[in-house]
Design a protein around this motif. Structure first.
Motif, PDB file in Angstrom:
ATOM      1  N   LEU A   1      19.486  44.327  41.428  1.00  0.00           N
ATOM      2  CA  LEU A   1      20.049  44.785  40.153  1.00  0.00           C
ATOM      3  C   LEU A   1      21.409  45.447  40.354  1.00  0.00           C
ATOM      4  O   LEU A   1      22.347  45.228  39.576  1.00  0.00           O
ATOM      5  N   ALA A   2      21.524  46.260  41.403  1.00  0.00           N
ATOM      6  CA  ALA A   2      22.793  46.940  41.673  1.00  0.00           C
ATOM      7  C   ALA A   2      23.888  45.935  42.022  1.00  0.00           C
ATOM      8  O   ALA A   2      25.030  46.060  41.556  1.00  0.00           O
ATOM      9  N   ASN A   3      23.547  44.931  42.836  1.00  0.00           N
ATOM     10  CA  ASN A   3      24.541  43.911  43.200  1.00  0.00           C
ATOM     11  C   ASN A   3      25.007  43.131  41.984  1.00  0.00           C
ATOM     12  O   ASN A   3      26.201  42.849  41.830  1.00  0.00           O
ATOM     13  N   GLU A   4      24.087  42.768  41.112  1.00  0.00           N
ATOM     14  CA  GLU A   4      24.466  42.039  39.902  1.00  0.00           C
ATOM     15  C   GLU A   4      25.355  42.889  38.989  1.00  0.00           C
ATOM     16  O   GLU A   4      26.337  42.386  38.432  1.00  0.00           O
ATOM     17  N   ALA A   5      24.983  44.157  38.840  1.00  0.00           N
ATOM     18  CA  ALA A   5      25.795  45.047  38.001  1.00  0.00           C
ATOM     19  C   ALA A   5      27.193  45.210  38.588  1.00  0.00           C
ATOM     20  O   ALA A   5      28.194  45.210  37.853  1.00  0.00           O
ATOM     21  N   TRP A   6      27.294  45.344  39.914  1.00  0.00           N
ATOM     22  CA  TRP A   6      28.584  45.484  40.571  1.00  0.00           C
ATOM     23  C   TRP A   6      29.441  44.230  40.369  1.00  0.00           C
ATOM     24  O   TRP A   6      30.635  44.321  40.072  1.00  0.00           O
ATOM     25  N   GLU A   7      28.853  43.077  40.513  1.00  0.00           N
ATOM     26  CA  GLU A   7      29.592  41.828  40.330  1.00  0.00           C
ATOM     27  C   GLU A   7      30.094  41.693  38.893  1.00  0.00           C
ATOM     28  O   GLU A   7      31.242  41.298  38.650  1.00  0.00           O
ATOM     29  N   LYS A   8      29.235  42.037  37.933  1.00  0.00           N
ATOM     30  CA  LYS A   8      29.658  41.960  36.530  1.00  0.00           C
ATOM     31  C   LYS A   8      30.785  42.948  36.241  1.00  0.00           C
ATOM     32  O   LYS A   8      31.727  42.630  35.507  1.00  0.00           O
ATOM     33  N   ALA A   9      30.684  44.157  36.807  1.00  0.00           N
ATOM     34  CA  ALA A   9      31.736  45.161  36.592  1.00  0.00           C
ATOM     35  C   ALA A   9      33.055  44.708  37.215  1.00  0.00           C
ATOM     36  O   ALA A   9      34.122  44.893  36.615  1.00  0.00           O
ATOM     37  N   LYS A  10      32.990  44.101  38.408  1.00  0.00           N
ATOM     38  CA  LYS A  10      34.215  43.590  39.034  1.00  0.00           C
ATOM     39  C   LYS A  10      34.841  42.501  38.192  1.00  0.00           C
ATOM     40  O   LYS A  10      36.062  42.482  37.993  1.00  0.00           O
ATOM     41  N   ASP A  11      34.034  41.604  37.691  1.00  0.00           N
ATOM     42  CA  ASP A  11      34.553  40.523  36.854  1.00  0.00           C
ATOM     43  C   ASP A  11      35.182  41.074  35.578  1.00  0.00           C
ATOM     44  O   ASP A  11      36.268  40.649  35.166  1.00  0.00           O
ATOM     45  N   LYS A  12      34.510  42.029  34.957  1.00  0.00           N
ATOM     46  CA  LYS A  12      35.025  42.625  33.719  1.00  0.00           C
ATOM     47  C   LYS A  12      36.318  43.386  33.990  1.00  0.00           C
ATOM     48  O   LYS A  12      37.284  43.302  33.214  1.00  0.00           O
ATOM     49  N   GLY A  13      36.364  44.126  35.093  1.00  0.00           N
ATOM     50  CA  GLY A  13      37.577  44.857  35.457  1.00  0.00           C
ATOM     51  C   GLY A  13      38.741  43.921  35.729  1.00  0.00           C
ATOM     52  O   GLY A  13      39.876  44.193  35.320  1.00  0.00           O
ATOM     53  N   ALA A  14      38.473  42.821  36.408  1.00  0.00           N
ATOM     54  CA  ALA A  14      39.532  41.846  36.677  1.00  0.00           C
ATOM     55  C   ALA A  14      40.036  41.225  35.372  1.00  0.00           C
ATOM     56  O   ALA A  14      41.250  41.029  35.202  1.00  0.00           O
ATOM     57  N   ASP A  15      39.119  40.945  34.459  1.00  0.00           N
ATOM     58  CA  ASP A  15      39.528  40.382  33.163  1.00  0.00           C
ATOM     59  C   ASP A  15      40.383  41.384  32.381  1.00  0.00           C
ATOM     60  O   ASP A  15      41.401  41.014  31.787  1.00  0.00           O
ATOM     61  N   LEU A  16      39.970  42.653  32.383  1.00  0.00           N
ATOM     62  CA  LEU A  16      40.744  43.674  31.677  1.00  0.00           C
ATOM     63  C   LEU A  16      42.131  43.847  32.285  1.00  0.00           C
ATOM     64  O   LEU A  16      43.127  43.979  31.561  1.00  0.00           O
ATOM     65  N   ALA A  17      42.212  43.845  33.613  1.00  0.00           N
ATOM     66  CA  ALA A  17      43.508  43.989  34.275  1.00  0.00           C
ATOM     67  C   ALA A  17      44.413  42.807  33.952  1.00  0.00           C
ATOM     68  O   ALA A  17      45.611  42.975  33.698  1.00  0.00           O
ATOM     69  N   GLU A  18      43.842  41.622  33.941  1.00  0.00           N
ATOM     70  CA  GLU A  18      44.628  40.428  33.619  1.00  0.00           C
ATOM     71  C   GLU A  18      45.131  40.493  32.179  1.00  0.00           C
ATOM     72  O   GLU A  18      46.297  40.177  31.902  1.00  0.00           O
ATOM     73  N   ASP A  19      44.276  40.936  31.262  1.00  0.00           N
ATOM     74  CA  ASP A  19      44.695  41.074  29.868  1.00  0.00           C
ATOM     75  C   ASP A  19      45.786  42.128  29.725  1.00  0.00           C
ATOM     76  O   ASP A  19      46.731  41.961  28.937  1.00  0.00           O
ATOM     77  N   ALA A  20      45.674  43.229  30.471  1.00  0.00           N
ATOM     78  CA  ALA A  20      46.687  44.286  30.401  1.00  0.00           C
ATOM     79  C   ALA A  20      48.029  43.783  30.915  1.00  0.00           C
ATOM     80  O   ALA A  20      49.079  44.069  30.321  1.00  0.00           O
ATOM     81  N   VAL A  21      48.021  43.035  32.008  1.00  0.00           N
ATOM     82  CA  VAL A  21      49.266  42.487  32.545  1.00  0.00           C
ATOM     83  C   VAL A  21      49.897  41.534  31.536  1.00  0.00           C
ATOM     84  O   VAL A  21      51.113  41.558  31.318  1.00  0.00           O
ATOM     85  N   ASP A  22      49.088  40.718  30.910  1.00  0.00           N
ATOM     86  CA  ASP A  22      49.619  39.795  29.906  1.00  0.00           C
ATOM     87  C   ASP A  22      50.221  40.548  28.719  1.00  0.00           C
ATOM     88  O   ASP A  22      51.280  40.177  28.205  1.00  0.00           O
ATOM     89  N   ALA A  23      49.543  41.622  28.299  1.00  0.00           N
ATOM     90  CA  ALA A  23      50.050  42.401  27.170  1.00  0.00           C
ATOM     91  C   ALA A  23      51.376  43.074  27.521  1.00  0.00           C
ATOM     92  O   ALA A  23      52.287  43.125  26.689  1.00  0.00           O
ATOM     93  N   VAL A  24      51.506  43.581  28.753  1.00  0.00           N
ATOM     94  CA  VAL A  24      52.759  44.220  29.163  1.00  0.00           C
ATOM     95  C   VAL A  24      53.873  43.188  29.252  1.00  0.00           C
ATOM     96  O   VAL A  24      55.011  43.467  28.890  1.00  0.00           O
ATOM     97  N   LYS A  25      53.557  41.985  29.714  1.00  0.00           N
ATOM     98  CA  LYS A  25      54.572  40.937  29.792  1.00  0.00           C
ATOM     99  C   LYS A  25      55.065  40.540  28.408  1.00  0.00           C
ATOM    100  O   LYS A  25      56.237  40.245  28.218  1.00  0.00           O
ATOM    101  N   LYS A  26      54.163  40.557  27.425  1.00  0.00           N
ATOM    102  CA  LYS A  26      54.550  40.171  26.068  1.00  0.00           C
ATOM    103  C   LYS A  26      55.382  41.256  25.396  1.00  0.00           C
ATOM    104  O   LYS A  26      56.321  40.955  24.667  1.00  0.00           O
ATOM    105  N   ARG A  27      55.017  42.520  25.607  1.00  0.00           N
ATOM    106  CA  ARG A  27      55.688  43.632  24.923  1.00  0.00           C
ATOM    107  C   ARG A  27      56.020  44.747  25.917  1.00  0.00           C
ATOM    108  O   ARG A  27      55.367  45.793  25.926  1.00  0.00           O
ATOM    109  N   PRO A  28      57.045  44.588  26.743  1.00  0.00           N
ATOM    110  CA  PRO A  28      57.343  45.610  27.751  1.00  0.00           C
ATOM    111  C   PRO A  28      57.835  46.925  27.148  1.00  0.00           C
ATOM    112  O   PRO A  28      57.538  47.990  27.681  1.00  0.00           O
ATOM    113  N   VAL A  29      58.564  46.870  26.040  1.00  0.00           N
ATOM    114  CA  VAL A  29      59.074  48.095  25.427  1.00  0.00           C
ATOM    115  C   VAL A  29      57.919  48.926  24.869  1.00  0.00           C
ATOM    116  O   VAL A  29      57.858  50.146  25.056  1.00  0.00           O
TER     117      VAL A  29
END
Length: 139
Positions: free
Chosen positions: A37-65
């Motif tokens: 259960l802990a391994n599955e939760a960790w994997e899901k959290a890593k995937d979600k964190g990577a998705d959030l970071a990717e979305d944040a980078v895309d948002a900064v690229k679109k609107r840097p100001v």
């Protein structure tokens, strides 16, 4: 006693169902182990964190100001006390009627020079010769 074909077919079906149930129970035991259960939760959290970071980078690229404004606002919020103190000190310095203190003049050593352009040598500290106390003889 011989079993009829219907009874023997039912017994075979029950044995298969029982085996399937035991396999399912074993699989559930493995899945419900805390380590799994802990391994599955960790994997899901890593995937979600990577998705959030990717979305944040895309948002900064679109609107840097806008992203810079958000970072500046967050920084000002976190540093509000030092900023308030600095502005208060600046306002006090600008509105005070006293003469401004000149730190540079206070830190500068006084100019004393000799003909050679060197600073005068310091005199050695006075030393006094101590005399040993006199021994008084008692008679």
């Amino acid at each position: 006693m011989t079993d009829t074909p219907k009874v023997s077919a039912a017994r075979i079906k029950v044995a298969r169902t029982r085996a399937s149930l035991i396999d399912t129970a074993r699989e559930l035991q493995v899945r419900l182990q805390p380590k799994t259960l802990a391994n599955e939760a960790w994997e899901k959290a890593k995937d979600k964190g990577a998705d959030l970071a990717e979305d944040a980078v895309d948002a900064v690229k679109k609107r840097p100001v806008a992203a810079g404004g958000v970072v500046a606002a967050l920084t000002m919020f976190l540093a509000r006390e030092p900023i308030k103190d600095a502005v208060s000190n600046l306002y006090d310095a600008m509105t005070s009627k006293k003469e401004p203190k000149r730190k540079a003049a206070a830190l500068k050593p006084k100019a004393t020079s000799t003909k050679s352009g060197k600073a005068p040598a310091r005199r050695p500290a006075r030393t006094t010769a101590r005399t040993a106390p006199k021994k008084v003889e008692k008679a």
